[in-house]
Design a protein around this motif. Structure first.
Motif, PDB file in Angstrom:
ATOM      1  N   GLU A 227      39.113  48.527  35.831  1.00  0.00           N
ATOM      2  CA  GLU A 227      39.867  47.685  36.763  1.00  0.00           C
ATOM      3  C   GLU A 227      39.100  47.490  38.059  1.00  0.00           C
ATOM      4  O   GLU A 227      39.063  46.401  38.617  1.00  0.00           O
TER       5      GLU A 227
ATOM      6  N   ARG B 235      43.662  37.966  38.889  1.00  0.00           N
ATOM      7  CA  ARG B 235      42.975  38.980  38.100  1.00  0.00           C
ATOM      8  C   ARG B 235      43.884  40.173  37.852  1.00  0.00           C
ATOM      9  O   ARG B 235      43.945  40.709  36.751  1.00  0.00           O
TER      10      ARG B 235
ATOM     11  N   VAL C 245      33.369  42.733  40.981  1.00  0.00           N
ATOM     12  CA  VAL C 245      32.675  41.658  40.305  1.00  0.00           C
ATOM     13  C   VAL C 245      32.202  40.605  41.310  1.00  0.00           C
ATOM     14  O   VAL C 245      31.222  39.903  41.100  1.00  0.00           O
TER      15      VAL C 245
ATOM     16  N   ARG D 143      36.624  44.877  37.378  1.00  0.00           N
ATOM     17  CA  ARG D 143      37.156  43.552  37.056  1.00  0.00           C
ATOM     18  C   ARG D 143      37.854  42.931  38.276  1.00  0.00           C
ATOM     19  O   ARG D 143      37.766  41.740  38.527  1.00  0.00           O
ATOM     20  N   LEU D 144      38.536  43.759  39.040  1.00  0.00           N
ATOM     21  CA  LEU D 144      39.328  43.238  40.146  1.00  0.00           C
ATOM     22  C   LEU D 144      38.475  42.886  41.358  1.00  0.00           C
ATOM     23  O   LEU D 144      38.564  41.816  41.925  1.00  0.00           O
ATOM     24  N   VAL D 145      37.652  43.839  41.729  1.00  0.00           N
ATOM     25  CA  VAL D 145      37.052  43.734  43.058  1.00  0.00           C
ATOM     26  C   VAL D 145      35.547  43.566  43.007  1.00  0.00           C
ATOM     27  O   VAL D 145      34.984  42.627  43.552  1.00  0.00           O
TER      28      VAL D 145
ATOM     29  N   ALA E  23      46.611  45.074  51.283  1.00  0.00           N
ATOM     30  CA  ALA E  23      45.179  45.097  51.481  1.00  0.00           C
ATOM     31  C   ALA E  23      44.699  43.837  52.183  1.00  0.00           C
ATOM     32  O   ALA E  23      43.732  43.883  52.951  1.00  0.00           O
ATOM     33  N   PHE E  24      45.334  42.727  51.920  1.00  0.00           N
ATOM     34  CA  PHE E  24      44.898  41.487  52.561  1.00  0.00           C
ATOM     35  C   PHE E  24      45.587  41.238  53.897  1.00  0.00           C
ATOM     36  O   PHE E  24      45.379  40.205  54.508  1.00  0.00           O
TER      37      PHE E  24
ATOM     38  N   LYS F  87      50.554  46.046  46.790  1.00  0.00           N
ATOM     39  CA  LYS F  87      49.351  46.716  47.287  1.00  0.00           C
ATOM     40  C   LYS F  87      48.303  45.696  47.723  1.00  0.00           C
ATOM     41  O   LYS F  87      47.636  45.875  48.746  1.00  0.00           O
ATOM     42  N   ILE F  88      48.186  44.654  46.903  1.00  0.00           N
ATOM     43  CA  ILE F  88      47.196  43.631  47.248  1.00  0.00           C
ATOM     44  C   ILE F  88      47.587  42.948  48.551  1.00  0.00           C
ATOM     45  O   ILE F  88      46.747  42.700  49.420  1.00  0.00           O
TER      46      ILE F  88
ATOM     47  N   THR G  87      41.175  45.926  48.681  1.00  0.00           N
ATOM     48  CA  THR G  87      41.826  45.793  47.386  1.00  0.00           C
ATOM     49  C   THR G  87      41.445  46.910  46.437  1.00  0.00           C
ATOM     50  O   THR G  87      42.091  47.120  45.412  1.00  0.00           O
TER      51      THR G  87
ATOM     52  N   ILE H  31      42.390  37.360  43.426  1.00  0.00           N
ATOM     53  CA  ILE H  31      42.639  38.768  43.116  1.00  0.00           C
ATOM     54  C   ILE H  31      44.000  38.919  42.426  1.00  0.00           C
ATOM     55  O   ILE H  31      44.126  39.669  41.452  1.00  0.00           O
TER      56      ILE H  31
END
Lengths: 351, 819
Positions: free
Chosen positions: A149, B211, A156, A152-154, B261-262, B257-258, A140, B208
């Motif tokens: 970002e 967020r 953390v 905050r996104l990953v 990625a997953f 994109k997420i 991600t 995710i």
């Protein structure tokens, strides 16, 4: 219990210490390296390695081998050793073992972020990541646009989160920023690891403080050399040095103002342990510095095995194995590219 | 006289290891491979590695070894594939003619390519199948979300925009959907992405997403009904269908994109119901087609695998043999002309003809012009030890080898171990009930020998199986000893007639306190059954077992020393006989041999003499009158003579040997300073071992210290080893007491109650204790003690055990784990 490790150490960590010492006995020796250096093809290397602990990992590889396969499989062995030990470990050893991987985690984060910056494929990047530094949502990372970002996104969710607090800016990610981020993270990580080891006390603290100080000092030297001629200010440079180690604080003051490599050398030669490293180099040369540092590190890591009842052996083993894999990679590359005369340039014998 | 008697003794196969000879082979290159493989079939030649200083990839036949390794890798791949396809390995491999290695290599490569291609195709098909299946699942589930939220939306159409700003997102969500439903064609920016993801990743995925979009999204999920096969690990994975509603272009790229990625796959779901139906139909029909194709592919692949499977076992063993042959060839040296291979090794003398015949066959079969030269040569090092054993003696030989492999041709203790080991075990384990249990176990193992032999057993069963004949003899001997002790699960039986004793009164109440009276002839065999529980039981049994232990011990130690005489004679060292064997014999027998004599005399005469007193005062005051302890006439002078002999024997075994060795050494090397030069060339007429062995440095102090240690050890050992044999008594006592306790305190106690449950429990506890404690643990402990008595007390009298085993190159010993 400080100073009484021998009394209670084996209750929880005795088994694992035995395991890790057994693993250490499986490291390649100088005789192995001599044989490996004489190899003509990668198949010869495979054949020689099949008699070592890497044997089971390589035996099912089809014949036209590539350097990457060898390195991958050797790393796989390291990772499996590590995972086995981690499964068996109890607190605080398990935390200690986890600390060892944070360095790889930082490298992986940087790798992915830089890669996405240059618009590389994420899957391709993931394959290049060190398997020890993998975490769940690493893929991600590609989504993030700036540091905030990213955090905050990953990050953390990862153990790296506390180290990140120092470098949160809304600045966009560029090569320079990423490099600074890597060094800030690494500094925070080393300091945290150092504190943790001090908290453990006893022989672990003693040995690990030596090893980590060396690591911190090496990073300080590398940062200084690499930042010569960049727009990094002296204060910024100083901020990247870890707050411990032999060079702290006076050496850092001097390193921060260095303008060329010979000045760095001048600073370092004031410190007896590093004198020997720099005395091997000719003036103005920084190519061989890495190897000299690696050699010194290997020497110190091997010494960690001389004492019993401490966690330093786990750190030392992991590092030695990594060095061994670097050696194998170099040898394989030299063999694959027919550059056998250069084989000895970068191989660091462990025993 | 004595010499002739010894020479006329019948030869014993096991007594001395096979005579070995060092041989040299000179094999022309063209017949080398065939010769070595024929030798592997004969399996009686041990090759010496002549290239030990070369690393594996510098040897001559490295390429062939590599090819074999590559082939065995392919075979492992096939095996893996076959076990994954869960085909049974064929029990009856087809007999087919031998194929050449090159041919095999070609066929293996063909098969591998074919299989790889099939796998790749299968994977591709599987991938598109998965995609369609996932699409179908997404359609099924996502339509549900869209429809349900759609119907919802109609009723809530009046809601104002200000609900939008609320954080309560269930409502927001329905509103969003409503809006999306209503304005699906307009550009209000509300869209959705539907897809499918692994169930284990859903939570993190949702987090995710939340967020990344700062909460401006709605996540709907439902677990898919079918599991989907993961193409990489070929495991079934549970998946979850999701639908994400969001707004804005930036959010879309982020979410995509997420998803990427997953590893989540997204599929477009049309909002129009008729379109949905149409697509669902299409997907279903294509799925059906693909399924048929996949099945056909699987069948084809299974057929190919089955055809490989038929030959697999044969191929594996063939490749293993080839690899072994090349490994041996790598141990050979090229001679100067590069036309011949030179090999050295050891073989038993009896096998020379066999080997020669095999070599001739190899020359003939490979149409070689030049024959293979096979000749005997000298070797400096001592030959390996090779005993020809059969399945019966093998386990006993293993017991001895576990201590140390015999020096070349020295007396082999396993000849005697075959009998003494189970016998000493039985002395400690004397109970014919337990013996019968062991016997049954051993018989089961032996009866199923052929079946168990081919199977792979666990380590414990392996041990039992290997020692099945030891177990058989142990059980037979324990039945015998049990009959002598008259114990059947600790209960005595009147097998051999009536007891010689009876109680003083008819009630028999005083048997424990005052004992029994004898009223007829002694019980003919073993211990009188009436003694069980009486006053005389323990004193009598203790005295019997203790004395018996000493007699057995002295006998076995004497045997050990006598074997050292045979060793001395065999190796022609009269020094060892005169200055080691004779004084040792005298020392042991003048003290403990005499004790044994006293014991036997006492048994035979029924005298009341106190043997402790006799032996102790033999040392303290040998000249005193023995008084009532005198057993026979002339005992006192005999004791004095024996004591003196024992005293003389100590310096006798200590001093002469090192001094004589020193004299011999100086004599041999007087004026030999020049002689050495002459013999430095190979002089074949001089016997090799007499010549070379004596060039070693002679260090007198070392020899003397060694002799001193040896003598002290023997003198002290004579006492401590004799005492050590008392373990026979102790363990036998422990065994009988333990079984008595279980019998009386558990079984009889429980039987005393008139309650079936208590009786059953008592019986169960008794059976459990008998099986696990008496039959397993006691067997183990008696086994270990018998082992110790053999290794230490018996073998230290004569056995060096510093040889090394003969490991011939043989195809039959190649095992699976060598890969």
């Amino acid at each position: 219990m400080y100073g009484f490790e021998a009394l209670t150490f084996n209750v929880h960590a005795g088994y694992l210490e035995a395991i890790v010492r057994g693993h250490r006995a499986g490291l390649l020796t100088a005789a192995d390296y001599n044989n490996l250096c004489q190899c003509e093809t990668l198949d010869d290397i495979k054949m020689h390695l099949s008699a070592t602990e890497y044997g089971p990992y390589l035996q099912n590889e089809p014949s036209p081998l590539h350097t990457t396969t060898i390195v991958e499989k050797c790393t796989l062995k390291l990772v499996e050793d590590y995972k086995h030990m981690l499964c068996q470990a109890t607190e605080p050893l398990s935390t200690f073992l986890e600390y060892i991987t944070y360095g790889h985690m930082i490298d992986n984060v940087v790798l992915i972020v830089t890669g996405t910056l240059h618009e590389r494929d994420v899957q391709e990047l993931l394959e290049k990541c060190h398997p020890l530094g993998m975490f769940d949502s690493i893929a991600t990372l590609a989504v993030a646009q700036n540091m905030r970002e990213l955090y905050r996104l990953v990050l953390v969710d990862t153990p790296l989160a506390p180290y990140f607090s120092e470098c949160i800016t809304s600045e966009d990610l560029d090569d320079m920023n990423i490099e600074i981020m890597r060094n800030t993270l690494y500094k925070a990580y080393l300091e945290d690891f150092y504190r943790f080891c001090q908290k453990l006390g006893g022989a672990t603290a003693e040995i690990m403080s030596d090893l980590l100080s060396f690591e911190a000092d090496r990073r300080a030297v590398n940062i200084s050399i690499n930042s010569i001629g960049t727009e990094l200010t002296r204060d910024d440079r100083k901020k990247l040095y870890s707050n411990f180690g032999l060079l702290h604080p006076y050496g850092h003051e001097e390193l921060a103002v260095c303008e060329d490599i010979d000045q760095v050398r001048g600073v370092m030669e004031k410190y007896p342990p590093y004198q020997s490293i720099f005395s091997k180099l000719s003036y103005g040369e920084s190519q061989m510095l890495d190897k000299a540092f690696y050699e010194e590190e290997v020497k110190r890591l091997c010494l960690a095995f001389e004492q019993q009842f401490h966690y330093g052996v786990f750190f030392a083993y992991m590092r030695l194995r990594e060095q061994e894999i670097r050696n194998l990679m170099w040898i394989s590359e030299c063999v694959a590219q027919n550059q056998k005369s250069r084989v000895h340039d970068s191989v660091v014998f462990i025993f | 006289m004595e010499r002739r008697f010894v020479d006329n003794l019948p030869p014993m196969d096991l007594m001395r290891s096979e005579k070995m000879t060092s041989v040299q082979l000179i094999i022309p290159v063209e017949s080398a491979h065939r010769a070595v493989s024929y030798l592997g079939e004969v399996g009686l030649l041990q090759f010496r590695d002549l290239n030990a200083d070369k690393s594996p990839f510098q040897r001559t036949f490295v390429n062939q070894v590599k090819r074999c390794a590559e082939m065995s890798r392919k075979l492992r791949f096939f095996k893996d594939q076959i076990s994954k396809a869960s085909l049974l390995s064929s029990a009856h491999p087809v007999i087919q003619s031998d194929i050449e290695l090159e041919e095999l290599e070609r066929r293996l490569a063909e098969h591998e390519n074919e299989l790889m291609e099939m796998n790749a195709n299968g994977e591709k098909l599987r991938l598109s199948y998965n995609e369609l299946l996932e699409f179908k699942l997404v359609l099924q589930k996502a339509v549900g979300f869209l429809v349900s939220s759609g119907s919802h939306a109609v009723s809530e159409r009046e809601l104002d925009e200000n609900v939008y700003s609320k954080d309560d997102y269930v409502e927001t969500a329905s509103l969003l959907e409503q809006e999306m439903r209503s304005g699906r064609s307009d550009q209000s920016g509300l869209r959705f992405i539907s897809g499918i993801i692994c169930k284990s990743k859903v939570l993190r995925f949702e987090r995710i997403l939340f967020r990344a979009t700062r909460g401006n999204m709605l996540f709907n999920q439902a677990s898919a009904d079918e599991e989907i096969m993961d193409p990489v690990s070929s495991e079934m994975v549970e998946k979850t269908v999701f639908v994400v509603f969001f707004s804005g272009e930036q959010a879309k790229t982020k979410i995509l994109k997420i998803c990427e990625a997953f590893g989540a796959n997204f599929y477009p779901v049309p909002e129009d119901i008729t379109k949905q139906r149409q697509i669902t139909r299409e997907v279903s029909s294509r799925l059906g087609e693909l399924e048929a194709t996949l099945d056909a592919g699987m069948r084809h692949r299974n057929k190919a695998l089955a055809s490989i499977n038929i030959h697999l076992a044969k191929w594996i063993s063939m490749v293993r043999r080839e690899k072994a042959v090349y490994d041996i060839l790598n141990m050979l040296n090229f001679d100067v002309t590069k036309k011949c291979l030179v090999g050295e090794g050891w073989c038993p003398i009896f096998a020379k003809n066999q080997i020669q015949a095999a070599l001739q066959r190899a020359t003939f079969d490979s149409n070689s012009q030049v024959g293979i030269i096979f000749h005997v040569m000298d070797a400096v090092e001592s030959p390996p030890t090779y005993f020809r054993t059969n399945k019966f003696t093998n386990a006993f030989q293993e017991i001895v080898d576990a201590y140390g492999v015999a020096r070349y041709q020295e007396a082999n203790p396993s000849v005697y171990t075959v009998v003494t080991f189970p016998f000493l075990f039985a002395v400690m384990f004397g109970d014919w009930g337990h013996g019968i249990c062991l016997l049954l176990g051993a018989l089961v193992l032996i009866a199923r020998e052929s079946k168990l032999g081919t199977r792979k057993l666990g380590s414990f069963m392996e041990m039992l199986y290997g020692g099945r004949y030891v177990l058989l003899l142990m059980s037979l001997f324990s039945i015998y000893c049990g009959l002598i002790y008259n114990e059947f699960f600790s209960v005595p039986f009147h097998i051999f007639g009536g007891s010689a004793y009876k109680c003083r009164e008819t009630s028999c109440g005083d048997a424990k306190t005052t004992g029994l009276v004898k009223y007829q002839d002694p019980y003919p065999f073993g211990v009188d059954p009436s003694w069980r529980g009486s006053r005389s039981e323990l004193p009598f049994l203790n005295s019997l077992k203790m004395k018996m232990s000493i007699l057995l011990g002295v006998a076995q130690m004497n045997l050990g020393i006598i074997l050292s005489y045979f060793n001395g004679r065999f190796f022609g060292s009269s020094l060892d006989i005169r200055y080691q064997f004779v004084p040792q014999m005298i020392f042991l027998n003048s003290l403990f041999g005499y004790l044994s004599l006293l014991i036997i005399t006492k048994w035979c005469t029924g005298s009341q003499a106190d043997l402790y007193h006799v032996i102790i005062y033999m040392f303290l005051s040998p000249t005193d009158d023995l008084g009532e302890n005198q057993l026979f006439w002339g005992q006192r002078p005999l004791q004095i003579i024996l004591l003196l002999l024992a005293l003389i024997a100590v310096p006798w075994m200590l001093f002469p040997k090192p001094f004589i060795l020193k004299r011999l050494h100086t004599e041999r090397f007087q004026g030999r300073t020049y002689g050495i030069l002459g013999t430095s060339e190979m002089d074949l007429e001089v016997e090799p071992d007499s010549e070379r062995l004596h060039y070693e440095d002679f260090n007198f102090s070392e020899v003397f210290v060694h002799q001193m240690i040896h003598s002290i050890e023997f003198v002290l050992g004579a006492v401590s080893n004799t005492a050590s044999y008392l373990r026979l008594w102790a363990l036998s006592l422990a065994h009988s007491e333990l079984s008595t306790v279980f019998y009386e305190k558990v079984l009889l106690l429980a039987w005393g109650y008139d309650n079936i449950i208590i009786r059953l429990v008592g019986l169960a506890v008794f059976a459990f204790a008998t099986a696990f404690i008496l039959l397993m643990m006691e067997t183990l402990s008696a086994f270990l003690h018998a082992l110790r008595l053999h290794w230490v007390e018996f073998q230290n009298k004569f056995y060096h055990g510093d040889g090394y085993k003969f490991r011939p190159f043989s195809f039959t010993t190649l095992t699976e784990d060598e890969d």
